[in-house]
Design a protein around this motif. Structure first.
Motif, PDB file in Angstrom:
ATOM      1  N   CYS A 159       0.822  -1.203   0.000  1.00 53.67           N
ATOM      2  CA  CYS A 159       0.000   0.000   0.000  1.00 53.67           C
ATOM      3  C   CYS A 159       0.861   1.261   0.000  1.00 53.67           C
ATOM      4  O   CYS A 159       1.895   1.300   0.651  1.00 53.67           O
ATOM      5  CB  CYS A 159      -0.904   0.028   1.232  1.00 53.67           C
ATOM      6  SG  CYS A 159      -2.136   1.335   1.137  1.00 53.67           S
ATOM      7  N   ASN A 161      -0.738   4.367   0.485  1.00 54.09           N
ATOM      8  CA  ASN A 161      -1.564   5.449   1.032  1.00 54.09           C
ATOM      9  C   ASN A 161      -0.997   6.059   2.314  1.00 54.09           C
ATOM     10  O   ASN A 161      -1.244   7.236   2.592  1.00 54.09           O
ATOM     11  CB  ASN A 161      -2.994   4.964   1.273  1.00 54.09           C
ATOM     12  CG  ASN A 161      -3.700   4.689  -0.034  1.00 54.09           C
ATOM     13  OD1 ASN A 161      -3.480   5.389  -1.018  1.00 54.09           O
ATOM     14  ND2 ASN A 161      -4.511   3.652  -0.060  1.00 54.09           N
ATOM     15  N   ARG A 162      -0.244   5.276   3.077  1.00 54.53           N
ATOM     16  CA  ARG A 162       0.474   5.798   4.240  1.00 54.53           C
ATOM     17  C   ARG A 162      -0.458   6.474   5.256  1.00 54.53           C
ATOM     18  O   ARG A 162      -0.184   7.597   5.704  1.00 54.53           O
ATOM     19  CB  ARG A 162       1.570   6.784   3.805  1.00 54.53           C
ATOM     20  CG  ARG A 162       2.572   6.218   2.789  1.00 54.53           C
ATOM     21  CD  ARG A 162       3.684   5.444   3.466  1.00 54.53           C
ATOM     22  NE  ARG A 162       4.727   4.926   2.562  1.00 54.53           N
ATOM     23  CZ  ARG A 162       4.631   3.781   1.887  1.00 54.53           C
ATOM     24  NH1 ARG A 162       3.533   3.041   1.982  1.00 54.53           N
ATOM     25  NH2 ARG A 162       5.623   3.368   1.106  1.00 54.53           N
ATOM     26  N   CYS A 163      -1.556   5.845   5.643  1.00 59.39           N
ATOM     27  CA  CYS A 163      -2.399   6.388   6.697  1.00 59.39           C
ATOM     28  C   CYS A 163      -1.563   6.417   7.976  1.00 59.39           C
ATOM     29  O   CYS A 163      -0.819   5.474   8.264  1.00 59.39           O
ATOM     30  CB  CYS A 163      -3.652   5.542   6.870  1.00 59.39           C
ATOM     31  SG  CYS A 163      -4.611   5.432   5.336  1.00 59.39           S
ATOM     32  N   TYR A 165      -1.933   5.872  11.041  1.00 60.07           N
ATOM     33  CA  TYR A 165      -2.105   4.873  12.111  1.00 60.07           C
ATOM     34  C   TYR A 165      -1.720   3.467  11.645  1.00 60.07           C
ATOM     35  O   TYR A 165      -1.787   2.519  12.435  1.00 60.07           O
ATOM     36  CB  TYR A 165      -3.586   4.842  12.519  1.00 60.07           C
ATOM     37  CG  TYR A 165      -4.505   4.744  11.332  1.00 60.07           C
ATOM     38  CD1 TYR A 165      -4.763   3.515  10.734  1.00 60.07           C
ATOM     39  CD2 TYR A 165      -5.070   5.884  10.770  1.00 60.07           C
ATOM     40  CE1 TYR A 165      -5.562   3.432   9.604  1.00 60.07           C
ATOM     41  CE2 TYR A 165      -5.877   5.805   9.652  1.00 60.07           C
ATOM     42  CZ  TYR A 165      -6.116   4.575   9.076  1.00 60.07           C
ATOM     43  OH  TYR A 165      -6.913   4.492   7.947  1.00 60.07           O
ATOM     44  N   CYS A 166      -1.310   3.322  10.400  1.00 55.53           N
ATOM     45  CA  CYS A 166      -1.264   1.983   9.817  1.00 55.53           C
ATOM     46  C   CYS A 166       0.150   1.447   9.601  1.00 55.53           C
ATOM     47  O   CYS A 166       1.004   2.116   9.034  1.00 55.53           O
ATOM     48  CB  CYS A 166      -1.983   1.989   8.471  1.00 55.53           C
ATOM     49  SG  CYS A 166      -2.079   0.343   7.733  1.00 55.53           S
ATOM     50  N   ILE A 168       0.721  -1.352   7.886  1.00 51.26           N
ATOM     51  CA  ILE A 168       0.742  -2.268   6.736  1.00 51.26           C
ATOM     52  C   ILE A 168       1.759  -1.894   5.658  1.00 51.26           C
ATOM     53  O   ILE A 168       2.489  -2.761   5.182  1.00 51.26           O
ATOM     54  CB  ILE A 168      -0.677  -2.441   6.167  1.00 51.26           C
ATOM     55  CG1 ILE A 168      -1.546  -3.185   7.187  1.00 51.26           C
ATOM     56  CG2 ILE A 168      -0.655  -3.170   4.827  1.00 51.26           C
ATOM     57  CD1 ILE A 168      -3.003  -3.273   6.834  1.00 51.26           C
ATOM     58  N   PRO A 169       1.880  -0.607   5.276  1.00 52.01           N
ATOM     59  CA  PRO A 169       2.899  -0.301   4.255  1.00 52.01           C
ATOM     60  C   PRO A 169       4.304  -0.740   4.681  1.00 52.01           C
ATOM     61  O   PRO A 169       5.074  -1.252   3.871  1.00 52.01           O
ATOM     62  CB  PRO A 169       2.790   1.216   4.118  1.00 52.01           C
ATOM     63  CG  PRO A 169       1.370   1.513   4.477  1.00 52.01           C
ATOM     64  CD  PRO A 169       1.053   0.564   5.590  1.00 52.01           C
ATOM     65  N   GLN A 203      -4.992  -4.188  -0.437  1.00 59.97           N
ATOM     66  CA  GLN A 203      -5.082  -3.179   0.612  1.00 59.97           C
ATOM     67  C   GLN A 203      -5.947  -2.021   0.133  1.00 59.97           C
ATOM     68  O   GLN A 203      -6.659  -1.401   0.898  1.00 59.97           O
ATOM     69  CB  GLN A 203      -3.685  -2.671   0.972  1.00 59.97           C
ATOM     70  CG  GLN A 203      -2.685  -3.726   1.427  1.00 59.97           C
ATOM     71  CD  GLN A 203      -3.108  -4.492   2.656  1.00 59.97           C
ATOM     72  OE1 GLN A 203      -4.078  -4.125   3.331  1.00 59.97           O
ATOM     73  NE2 GLN A 203      -2.419  -5.586   2.937  1.00 59.97           N
ATOM     74  N   TYR A 240     -10.903   2.794  -1.921  1.00 59.71           N
ATOM     75  CA  TYR A 240     -10.467   4.027  -1.263  1.00 59.71           C
ATOM     76  C   TYR A 240     -11.228   5.190  -1.889  1.00 59.71           C
ATOM     77  O   TYR A 240     -11.248   5.327  -3.119  1.00 59.71           O
ATOM     78  CB  TYR A 240      -8.956   4.199  -1.458  1.00 59.71           C
ATOM     79  CG  TYR A 240      -8.277   5.054  -0.409  1.00 59.71           C
ATOM     80  CD1 TYR A 240      -7.512   4.493   0.600  1.00 59.71           C
ATOM     81  CD2 TYR A 240      -8.407   6.432  -0.446  1.00 59.71           C
ATOM     82  CE1 TYR A 240      -6.898   5.278   1.551  1.00 59.71           C
ATOM     83  CE2 TYR A 240      -7.792   7.224   0.513  1.00 59.71           C
ATOM     84  CZ  TYR A 240      -7.037   6.658   1.506  1.00 59.71           C
ATOM     85  OH  TYR A 240      -6.426   7.444   2.460  1.00 59.71           O
ATOM     86  N   ARG A 279      -5.403  10.812   5.671  1.00 56.44           N
ATOM     87  CA  ARG A 279      -6.294  10.215   4.685  1.00 56.44           C
ATOM     88  C   ARG A 279      -6.380  11.164   3.498  1.00 56.44           C
ATOM     89  O   ARG A 279      -6.354  12.391   3.668  1.00 56.44           O
ATOM     90  CB  ARG A 279      -7.681   9.982   5.292  1.00 56.44           C
ATOM     91  CG  ARG A 279      -7.728   8.996   6.426  1.00 56.44           C
ATOM     92  CD  ARG A 279      -7.604   7.570   5.963  1.00 56.44           C
ATOM     93  NE  ARG A 279      -8.753   7.169   5.133  1.00 56.44           N
ATOM     94  CZ  ARG A 279      -8.856   5.947   4.587  1.00 56.44           C
ATOM     95  NH1 ARG A 279      -7.909   5.049   4.748  1.00 56.44           N
ATOM     96  NH2 ARG A 279      -9.892   5.630   3.835  1.00 56.44           N
TER      97      ARG A 279
HETATM   98  S1  SF4 Z   1      -5.240   1.725   6.345  1.00 54.71           S
HETATM   99 FE1  SF4 Z   1      -5.395   0.671   4.395  1.00 54.71          FE
HETATM  100  S2  SF4 Z   1      -5.161   2.301   2.912  1.00 54.71           S
HETATM  101 FE2  SF4 Z   1      -4.349   3.106   4.810  1.00 54.71          FE
HETATM  102  S3  SF4 Z   1      -2.134   2.640   4.767  1.00 54.71           S
HETATM  103 FE3  SF4 Z   1      -3.174   0.954   5.828  1.00 54.71          FE
HETATM  104  S4  SF4 Z   1      -3.545  -0.578   4.242  1.00 54.71           S
HETATM  105 FE4  SF4 Z   1      -3.142   1.380   3.224  1.00 54.71          FE
END
Ligand code: SF4
Length: 447
Positions: A159, A161-163, A165-166, A168-169, A203, A240, A279
């Motif tokens: 991903c 998007n680099r939110c 709080y996340c 995952i990236p 994602q 998204y 976001r």
């Molecule tokens: S919340 Fe979803 S869209 Fe945002 S960085 Fe994490 S995986 Fe990506």
């Protein structure tokens, strides 16, 4: 040698389990559903928030008991916990023999051989693709772990998007689309296995194609998937809001096999929070996208998720969110308390919210959503809905399934009576008689 699997987390992680299952079977190992019979157990973990990490560790410790008390020879940890914490896992969980990063699922057979062949006592095995996490081979042949009539199709990994709080990236790397021809080939293969519902995941599926084709290509992919197969239901998860193109909306509207269903995690609506969460897009953009979707596809079913208690969330922000949820009347909505995750920007944000306040805000919003769900479901009484039959409950003597408005594992069920037994995977029509919480009850109309 018998191999066992414990698969945790989201559908995207589940697909990695399916790829590893295929590789292990190809290598001639036997898969056992009973952990107690296994010689090696692979725990495919999730680790994007605290509660998921806790669940992963609990499962590893459960398996470790078998190593102490039964004949389990080795434990292999894969997935996001392995990727995120790497060799630290050996210190924290010495029972673990091998860890494989998310980019190393294709090394699973090597790892099994390494941990089961004579090796120096206590030596540990690790496979990571840190150096080229963004180029590892995506996808691969799978052994389905979903019922034979439904399957997930992972169209991309990572991903961008680099939110705030996340994690995952950092775990899964940058966004990488899988080539369209690979996805079409996989969809055809899934159809040949009997799949009737294809659930498209990543994602962020709406970013599909930007990296590979220099344009948003999800609409084109959906067109090609339905041209190349006769799969009846194609369902979209993890969209998204700022990438919902007019082309995508038109494809969803005009393509009869694309379900009028969209999962669109919004996370919040107040501009203050959307900015703090990093976001893309503001409240006005989100409201515009929602009204456009509903204008173009009046029957559309919208699922979303919200995070409450993000650092700095004021009473006013939360009230704006409550008003928004009340006004929008989403068909499905999940609400999660903000989870403070290390290695994410928000971890060090000031104004962290008290856990009890987070809980109270989540409970209030979920109660509101529950009432909306019951209202919306009550409006379905007397109506006939299309249902994919999942199975029959001999105790309650009812069939159960999901309507087009219900995604697998996360939305409601439809329970229905029928004179004859309906095979799992069959499409039927059910007249709704009553509603209980998120579920519908009715009678079979036609086959
Ligand atoms: S919340 Fe979803 S869209 Fe945002 S960085 Fe994490 S995986 Fe990506």
């Amino acid at each position: 040698m018998k191999i066992g699997f414990v698969s945790l987390g989201c559908p995207k992680n589940q697909l990695d389990t399916e790829v590893m299952l295929h590789e292990v079977l190809q290598a001639g190992y036997e898969i056992t559903p009973e952990d107690i019979d296994a010689d090696v157990i692979i725990v495919n973990t999730c680790a994007f928030i605290e509660s998921a990490k806790k669940e992963a560790i609990e499962n590893i410790l459960d398996v470790a008991w078998l190593k102490k008390n039964r004949h389990l020879k080795a434990i292999i940890v894969t997935g996001c916990l392995a990727e995120r914490y790497g060799e630290e896992i050996f210190q924290e969980l010495p029972e673990v023999d091998a860890v494989l990063g998310v980019g190393s699922i294709h090394n699973i057979v090597e790892a099994i051989e390494a941990v089961t062949t004579k090796k120096k006592k206590g030596s540990k095995v690790k496979y990571f693709s840190h150096e080229d996490k963004n180029t590892v081979r995506l996808g691969g042949d799978r052994v389905l772990t979903t019922p034979e009539y439904t399957a997930y199709l992972k169209i991309a990994e990572g991903c961008d998007n680099r939110c705030a709080y996340c994690a995952i990236p950092a775990i899964r790397g940058n966004f990488r689309s899988r080539p369209m021809e690979d996805l079409i080939a996989e969809a055809k293969q899934l159809e040949s296995l009997g799949v009737k519902e294809l659930v498209v995941v990543a994602q962020d599926i709406t970013r599909y194609g930007l990296d590979l084709y220099g344009k948003y290509a999800l609409a084109e992919l959906l067109r090609k998937l339905t041209d190349a197969t006769s799969i009846s239901w194609v369902r979209l998860l993890y969209c998204y809001p700022d990438k919902i193109t007019d082309e995508l909306i038109a494809e969803m509207r005009d393509n009869p096999r694309i379900l009028k269903y969209i999962d669109l995690p919004l996370q919040h609506i107040s501009d203050h929070m959307l900015t703090a969460m990093n976001r893309h897009g503001d409240g006005a953009m989100i409201r515009e996208v929602l009204s456009k979707l509903r204008r173009e596809i009046p029957e559309i079913v919208i699922r979303t998720t919200f995070i409450v208690g993000f650092p700095g969330e004021t009473e006013q922000d939360f009230e704006e969110l409550c008003e928004f949820v009340k006004a929008q009347r989403f068909d499905h909505a999940g609400v999660f308390p903000y989870s403070r995750e290390e290695d994410t920007p928000a971890y060090d944000f000031p104004d962290q919210i008290d856990e009890q306040i987070k809980q109270d805000r989540m409970d209030l919003l979920m109660r509101m959503q529950m009432e909306i769900n019951e209202d919306l479901n009550r409006e379905k009484i007397g109506k006939t809905v299309d249902v994919i039959c999942e199975d029959y409950d001999p105790v309650a003597e009812v069939h159960f399934g999901r309507s087009a408005a219900d995604a697998p594992e996360i939305d409601g069920k439809v329970y229905f009576r029928a004179e004859q037994r309906i095979a799992p995977g069959s499409f039927v029509r059910v007249k709704v008689r009553r509603v209980v919480d998120y579920d519908l009850y009715g009678n079979l109309v036609t086959k």
